[in-house]
Design a protein around this motif. Structure first.
Motif, PDB file in Angstrom:
ATOM      1  N   ARG A 224      -5.577   4.322   0.161  1.00 22.03           N
ATOM      2  CA  ARG A 224      -5.755   3.000  -0.463  1.00 22.03           C
ATOM      3  C   ARG A 224      -4.933   1.934   0.254  1.00 22.03           C
ATOM      4  N   VAL A 225      -3.704   2.315   0.653  1.00 18.66           N
ATOM      5  CA  VAL A 225      -2.858   1.368   1.407  1.00 18.66           C
ATOM      6  C   VAL A 225      -3.524   1.032   2.735  1.00 18.66           C
ATOM      7  N   ARG A 226      -4.101   2.025   3.391  1.00 15.86           N
ATOM      8  CA  ARG A 226      -4.808   1.775   4.649  1.00 15.86           C
ATOM      9  C   ARG A 226      -5.958   0.791   4.458  1.00 15.86           C
ATOM     10  N   GLU A 227      -6.693   0.942   3.359  1.00 10.47           N
ATOM     11  CA  GLU A 227      -7.808   0.037   3.085  1.00 10.47           C
ATOM     12  C   GLU A 227      -7.312  -1.394   2.886  1.00 10.47           C
ATOM     13  N   GLU A 228      -6.195  -1.539   2.203  1.00 13.85           N
ATOM     14  CA  GLU A 228      -5.652  -2.885   1.974  1.00 13.85           C
ATOM     15  C   GLU A 228      -5.184  -3.513   3.285  1.00 13.85           C
TER      16      GLU A 228
ATOM     17  N   LYS B 148      -4.395  -7.601   4.388  1.00 16.83           N
ATOM     18  CA  LYS B 148      -3.254  -7.842   3.501  1.00 16.83           C
ATOM     19  C   LYS B 148      -1.956  -7.621   4.268  1.00 16.83           C
ATOM     20  N   THR B 149      -0.896  -8.271   3.806  1.00 12.39           N
ATOM     21  CA  THR B 149       0.421  -8.043   4.388  1.00 12.39           C
ATOM     22  C   THR B 149       0.933  -6.665   3.960  1.00 12.39           C
TER      23      THR B 149
ATOM     24  N   ALA C 264      -0.188  -4.748   0.653  1.00 12.82           N
ATOM     25  CA  ALA C 264      -0.907  -3.486   0.815  1.00 12.82           C
ATOM     26  C   ALA C 264      -0.249  -2.378   0.009  1.00 12.82           C
ATOM     27  N   VAL C 265       1.088  -2.328   0.040  1.00 13.31           N
ATOM     28  CA  VAL C 265       1.811  -1.291  -0.712  1.00 13.31           C
ATOM     29  C   VAL C 265       1.637  -1.509  -2.213  1.00 13.31           C
ATOM     30  N   ASP C 266       1.879  -2.731  -2.681  1.00 15.90           N
ATOM     31  CA  ASP C 266       1.801  -2.999  -4.122  1.00 15.90           C
ATOM     32  C   ASP C 266       0.399  -2.760  -4.663  1.00 15.90           C
TER      33      ASP C 266
ATOM     34  N   THR D 152       4.903  -4.105   8.887  1.00 18.52           N
ATOM     35  CA  THR D 152       3.820  -3.118   8.933  1.00 18.52           C
ATOM     36  C   THR D 152       4.211  -1.906   8.078  1.00 18.52           C
ATOM     37  N   VAL D 153       3.208  -1.102   7.803  1.00 16.03           N
ATOM     38  CA  VAL D 153       3.419   0.142   7.055  1.00 16.03           C
ATOM     39  C   VAL D 153       3.000   1.301   7.931  1.00 16.03           C
TER      40      VAL D 153
END
Length: 592
Positions: free
Chosen positions: A504-508, A513-514, A518-520, A589-590
């Motif tokens: 899901r984070v990857r999709e954001e 998204k920043t 993306a994390v939130d 970045t994540v």
């Protein structure tokens, strides 16, 4: 970082430390004690640090993992129903007398049909007696009436209910007695309509188990005959073939000895066969086991007691306990209470027989025969003049015998077999290897595929495994091979939750998204999917727990604890760490 983050950090640290603390007894049990002492709670208590949890909160292994003894016990339902019919017949006679409806002769019970035959001394009272009994004792129906004679029998529904009740009572009594002996991780379950299945992990001596389980039968209080000279006559008229095998003793030397004269032998069977048919009914001969004071407490010899017919059934006992310290006169004692019906019967028996001995009989063996000092009704004490550790062991055994009460029917061992320790070692090694190999592959995959986020998930996965083991120990659950399967399954579910979050984070991130957004949003939007999947599995686990037995319950226990731990680690722990890595360090970045 905001205050909420530090609060969650404190909670996670507290849970982690609590998990490690709860696993201390399990660590000492598996890695400090010898394998042979793994089930010895007393030895575990001796080596545990003072700050550790109690020894009972240790992770224990089931029969399939460490070996042990499996046995099946058969409940004699025919005797159970006959005893119930006898008691109801006695209640019928007392009820008729209390209502002044007439007078009945002693009831006769047919052991094959459990029908009760009552005969009115005055034929004119039969009609009133019949109506009163059928209205009051609704579990009985009129089967036949012939003049002043009534024949009553249990109806089909009552027979089924009594059979089920007898099996439940037998199971409860056996469980209570085994638990009081301190046997760990015992598993007891009903098998069919008249059998009980028992598993004793870690036990290896069938004879010891037979002795333990064998003492779970019929308990009663019966008066000892005042004159036992019949034994002298038997010995004189028909001397035993071997005088060294069976001896005549004129007077005992200890407080436990029967009133002299009595017979004595090291062979109980030979002793009973020798007196068989030589004592006039209704008196009967039972034996008392004189035990060794050593660790195995074997019977050194057997002594005969001559018993009268007056008795009180042991299932009228309410409870018993051994205080562990002497009374004001320096004598050890066991206190007991009777149920209302038992108090009445015990009062009538003891009130008329002061100074006589009353035998406490378990499974046709005289456990003790204290002297009646005063009338006993709802409560009383059994005093014995012993000193030291022997007195405490005797008092504990006597209290267990009384406290467990009587079974509703005789119980016999139908099957007993030993599960080899080699099989247990093999299962432990294979199960542990499979779990560790699976965990290692998952950890490696997550670290390679999801990079830093994967390593965060690995940290949560390790904590999740610790939480499961600590939870099993805290609830006193027994780890079985199906339990290991449940453990591995929940680790897979925990990984699946982290996969959902990372994807899901990857999709954001792909949507522009920043890193913070993306994390939130990745965690927020994955939450309900994870929650729904976990709750659905949790419901299935509770259903298995409620309806399953033995290994199925072990699997369900591991699954339920694992699901709850997975929710905590995947949603709370990983989010806290990821929030620190992104928010706390202002990352752009994540690594996912």
């Amino acid at each position: 970082m905001d205050r909420n983050w530090y609060t969650r950090l404190g909670v996670i640290l507290a849970v982690t430390l609590g998990t490690l603390w709860m696993l201390v007894p399990s660590y000492y049990s598996f890695f400090v004690l010898d394998r042979a002492d793994r089930n010895n709670v007393e030895k575990l208590k001796a080596v545990l640090p003072f700050w550790a949890p109690p020894a009972k909160y240790r992770l224990s292994l089931g029969l399939d993992l460490q070996g042990g003894i499996h046995l099946v016990m058969h409940v004699d339902m025919k005797t159970a129903l006959t005893k119930r019919a006898e008691r109801r017949a006695s209640q019928m006679v007392s009820w008729v007398a209390s209502k002044k409806l007439g007078e009945l002769e002693a009831p006769v019970i047919d052991p094959d049909t459990n029908r009760v035959t009552l005969v009115a001394k005055d034929p004119a009272t039969v009609e009133a007696i019949q109506k009163g009994l059928l209205d009051t004792f609704s579990d009985f129906k009129l089967k036949n009436r012939d003049g002043a004679k009534l024949e009553l029998g249990l109806d089909d529904s009552s027979l089924e209910g009594m059979s089920a009740e007898a099996l439940d009572q037998a199971l409860l009594r056996i469980r209570e007695r085994i638990d009081k002996w301190g046997v760990a991780e015992v598993q007891i379950a009903k098998l069919g309509n008249d059998q009980i299945q028992i598993s004793l992990p870690g036990q290896s001596d069938p004879e010891q188990v037979k002795q333990l389980i064998g003492e779970t039968g019929q308990l009663e209080f019966r008066l000892v005959a005042t004159d036992s000279s019949i034994f002298s006559k038997i010995y004189t008229d028909t001397p035993p073939a071997d005088a060294t095998l069976i001896r005549l003793v004129q007077a005992g030397t200890t407080a436990d000895s029967p009133p002299g004269p009595f017979l004595e032998s090291e062979n109980r069977q030979a002793l009973l066969e020798y007196v068989n048919g030589k004592v006039p009914a209704p008196q009967k001969v039972l034996t008392h086991c004189v035990k060794d004071t050593g660790p195995k407490a074997k019977c050194l010899k057997y002594q005969t007691y001559l018993l009268d017919t007056q008795n009180v059934p042991g299932d009228l006992l309410k409870g018993a306990w051994f205080p562990g310290s002497p009374n004001n006169q320096g004598q050890y004692y066991v206190a007991f209470e009777m149920q209302p019906d038992g108090a009445k019967q015990m009062g009538e028996l003891t009130g008329k027989n002061i100074r006589r001995q009353m035998g406490i009989i378990l499974d046709e063996n005289v456990m003790s025969a204290p002297s009646i000092q005063s009338e006993i009704t709802d409560s009383g004490t059994i005093t014995f003049g012993r000193m030291g550790s022997e007195a405490k062991e005797y008092g504990k055994l006597l209290a267990i015998t009384l406290q467990s009460g009587a079974l509703p029917a005789p119980v016999s061992i139908g099957e007993i077999r030993v599960v080899g320790a080699s099989l247990g070692d093999e299962l432990i090694k294979k199960g542990a290897f499979a779990a560790m190999l699976g965990l290692a592959i998952v950890v490696l995959f997550m670290a390679i595929y999801y990079k830093v986020s994967g390593m965060v998930a690995d940290v949560a996965l390790v904590l999740n495994g610790g939480l499961i083991l600590a939870g099993l120990a805290a609830f006193g659950a027994t780890l079985t091979l199906p339990g290991i399967a449940g453990f591995v399954l929940t680790l897979g579910i925990a990984v699946d939750a982290n996969v959902l979050i990372n994807e899901r984070v990857r999709e954001e991130l792909a949507a522009g998204k920043t890193a913070r957004q993306a994390v939130d949003q990745g965690y927020d939007r994955a939450f309900w999917t994870i929650f729904d999947a976990h709750v659905t599995t949790l419901i299935a686990g509770f259903v298995l727990m409620a309806t399953g037995t033995g290994p199925v319950r072990g699997f369900a226990t591991s699954l339920i604890i694992g699901i709850i731990a997975s929710l905590f680690t995947s949603i709370v722990v990983t989010r806290l760490i990821t929030t620190y890595l992104v928010h706390g360090r202002n990352a752009s970045t994540v690594s996912v």
